[in-house]
Design a protein around this motif. Structure first.
Motif, short mmCIF file in Angstrom:
data_model
loop_
_atom_site.label_atom_id
_atom_site.label_comp_id
_atom_site.label_asym_id
_atom_site.label_seq_id
_atom_site.Cartn_x
_atom_site.Cartn_y
_atom_site.Cartn_z
N LEU A 1 -1.10 54.12 4.33
CA LEU A 1 -1.83 54.18 5.09
C LEU A 1 -1.60 53.00 6.41
O LEU A 1 -2.29 51.94 6.80
CB LEU A 1 -3.16 53.55 5.55
CG LEU A 1 -4.26 55.00 5.00
CD1 LEU A 1 -6.00 54.67 4.42
CD2 LEU A 1 -4.37 55.99 5.04
N ILE B 1 -8.48 50.67 10.38
CA ILE B 1 -9.54 51.31 10.31
C ILE B 1 -10.79 51.21 10.32
O ILE B 1 -11.33 50.22 9.61
CB ILE B 1 -9.23 52.04 8.32
CG1 ILE B 1 -7.88 52.77 8.37
CG2 ILE B 1 -10.64 53.38 8.25
CD1 ILE B 1 -6.96 54.33 9.44
N ILE C 1 -13.83 53.31 -0.56
CA ILE C 1 -12.34 53.88 0.54
C ILE C 1 -12.31 52.51 1.44
O ILE C 1 -10.67 52.76 1.67
CB ILE C 1 -13.67 54.68 1.78
CG1 ILE C 1 -14.01 55.67 0.47
CG2 ILE C 1 -12.62 54.87 3.01
CD1 ILE C 1 -14.62 56.87 2.30
N LEU D 1 -9.32 51.15 -1.39
CA LEU D 1 -8.13 51.94 -0.92
C LEU D 1 -7.42 51.13 0.28
O LEU D 1 -6.21 51.54 0.03
CB LEU D 1 -8.73 53.27 -1.66
CG LEU D 1 -7.00 54.19 -1.83
CD1 LEU D 1 -6.68 53.49 -3.06
CD2 LEU D 1 -8.03 55.63 -2.34
N ALA D 2 -7.85 52.08 1.09
CA ALA D 2 -7.46 51.72 2.65
C ALA D 2 -6.59 50.44 2.31
O ALA D 2 -5.39 50.58 2.78
CB ALA D 2 -8.07 52.01 3.63
N GLU E 1 -3.45 51.08 0.80
CA GLU E 1 -2.85 51.30 0.85
C GLU E 1 -1.56 50.72 2.51
O GLU E 1 -1.31 51.65 2.79
CB GLU E 1 -3.20 52.89 1.22
CG GLU E 1 -3.76 53.67 -0.19
CD GLU E 1 -2.16 53.59 -1.14
OE1 GLU E 1 -0.91 53.75 -0.04
OE2 GLU E 1 -2.16 53.84 -1.54
N ALA F 1 -3.86 49.97 4.86
CA ALA F 1 -5.06 48.87 6.43
C ALA F 1 -5.36 48.39 6.49
O ALA F 1 -5.83 47.27 5.98
CB ALA F 1 -6.08 50.56 6.17
N ALA G 1 -12.74 58.07 -2.43
CA ALA G 1 -12.19 57.48 -1.80
C ALA G 1 -11.05 58.03 -1.68
O ALA G 1 -10.11 57.83 -0.42
CB ALA G 1 -12.33 56.11 -2.35
N LYS G 2 -9.83 58.86 -2.68
CA LYS G 2 -8.80 59.09 -2.77
C LYS G 2 -8.21 60.31 -1.61
O LYS G 2 -7.84 60.44 -0.56
CB LYS G 2 -8.17 59.44 -3.62
CG LYS G 2 -8.11 57.93 -5.00
CD LYS G 2 -7.58 58.76 -6.02
CE LYS G 2 -6.85 57.59 -6.71
NZ LYS G 2 -6.04 57.87 -8.29
N CYS H 1 -10.66 60.93 1.08
CA CYS H 1 -10.97 59.79 2.66
C CYS H 1 -9.65 59.37 2.64
O CYS H 1 -9.11 59.71 4.15
CB CYS H 1 -11.90 59.09 2.44
SG CYS H 1 -13.67 59.93 2.29
N ALA H 2 -8.64 58.60 2.22
CA ALA H 2 -8.14 58.05 2.07
C ALA H 2 -6.90 59.43 2.72
O ALA H 2 -5.60 58.67 3.71
CB ALA H 2 -7.27 56.90 1.33
N SER I 1 -4.88 59.39 6.27
CA SER I 1 -3.44 58.89 6.77
C SER I 1 -2.08 61.11 7.49
O SER I 1 -2.96 61.41 8.07
CB SER I 1 -2.65 59.34 5.44
OG SER I 1 -2.51 60.56 5.01
#
Length: 252
Positions: free
Chosen positions: A4, A9, A24, A27-28, A31, A33, A222-223, A225-226, A230
């Motif tokens: 991301l 987000i 979420i 993790l965002a 990644e 975000a 959560a993964k 959703c990520a 993406s």
């Protein structure tokens, strides 16, 4: 490059570290975000404190999805922190205690469940449109509404409405290049879930899921959703992705 990287987000529903939305958001950020959170009323201070436990402290803007004026102000409030949105996460659900008695519930019990848990998805997406760009993604969370779950009652009906709302959003926002998808997560032991009177009945979910299921672990949801936020699902919209250990595919 991170999944991301450079994306902005908006994440709703962060209340505690156990919240799926918290994971979420975490993790965002991991990644790549930039994350903005929402909260309202007495929970604002709680969300602000929890926001500091993310890898990077995230700003929190006020949004009460039961108040139309908050939707009208949302783009301006988010715009104070980011110049655009590439994705948003709907992780909101509420039903009064009376809504968990299907036959005994009154409209006064049912109305807020439908408004906050389902109609708010449309409100959130529409309010965010001024900041959303083509290629953006709307992602929400549901509990598979194909079934009448024991003790879930009008909250289950609200989830069915949420799933239908997602399909109509996919239809109407697709021409603008915006994808709308849901993750049907298995039961997670969050603060909200523990307010469901019959939640303990979901504790044996893992016994029937082919991959097993840990109700204390929100990371798989959560993964998913990520991933949907993406660019790896550029032609997927109106979809419900099951992240439940495979429970939905079994006959028991």
């Amino acid at each position: 490059m991170a999944l991301l990287e450079g994306k902005n987000i908006l994440v709703t529903g962060v209340l505690t570290e156990a919240s799926i939305a918290f994971h979420i958001a975490r993790l965002a950020q991991e990644e790549g975000a930039n994350v903005v959170l929402t909260s309202f009323g007495r929970t604002m201070k709680i969300t602000q404190a929890i926001a500091r436990r993310l890898p990077s402290a995230a700003p929190v803007v006020e949004l009460d999805v039961s108040d139309p004026e908050h939707f009208e102000a949302l783009a301006g409030r988010v715009g104070e922190h980011v110049d655009r949105l590439d994705g948003l996460v709907h992780s909101i659900g509420f039903a009064p205690k009376g809504a968990f008695d299907f036959l005994g519930a009154s409209w006064e019990d049912v109305a807020p469940a439908l408004n906050i848990s389902a109609f708010s998805l449309k409100g959130l997406a529409a309010a965010s449109l001024p900041l959303m760009s083509p290629g953006g993604a709307v992602v929400g969370l549901t509990l598979d509404a194909e079934f009448a779950w024991p003790g879930y009652d009008w909250m289950g009906v609200a989830k069915a409405a949420l799933e239908s709302t997602n399909r109509y959003l996919a239809r109407d926002l697709g021409p603008q290049g915006i994808r709308c998808n849901l993750v049907a997560a298995g039961p997670i032991s969050t603060t909200a879930a523990n307010h469901i009177p019959a939640f303990k009945q979901f504790e044996k979910w893992g016994e029937h899921a082919p991959l097993g299921w840990d109700i204390s672990d929100p990371t798989p949801a959560a993964k998913a959703c990520a991933a949907l936020l993406s660019d790896w699902f550029p032609a997927t919209t109106g979809e419900i992705v099951h992240v439940d250990g495979g429970y939905h595919a079994t006959g028991y």
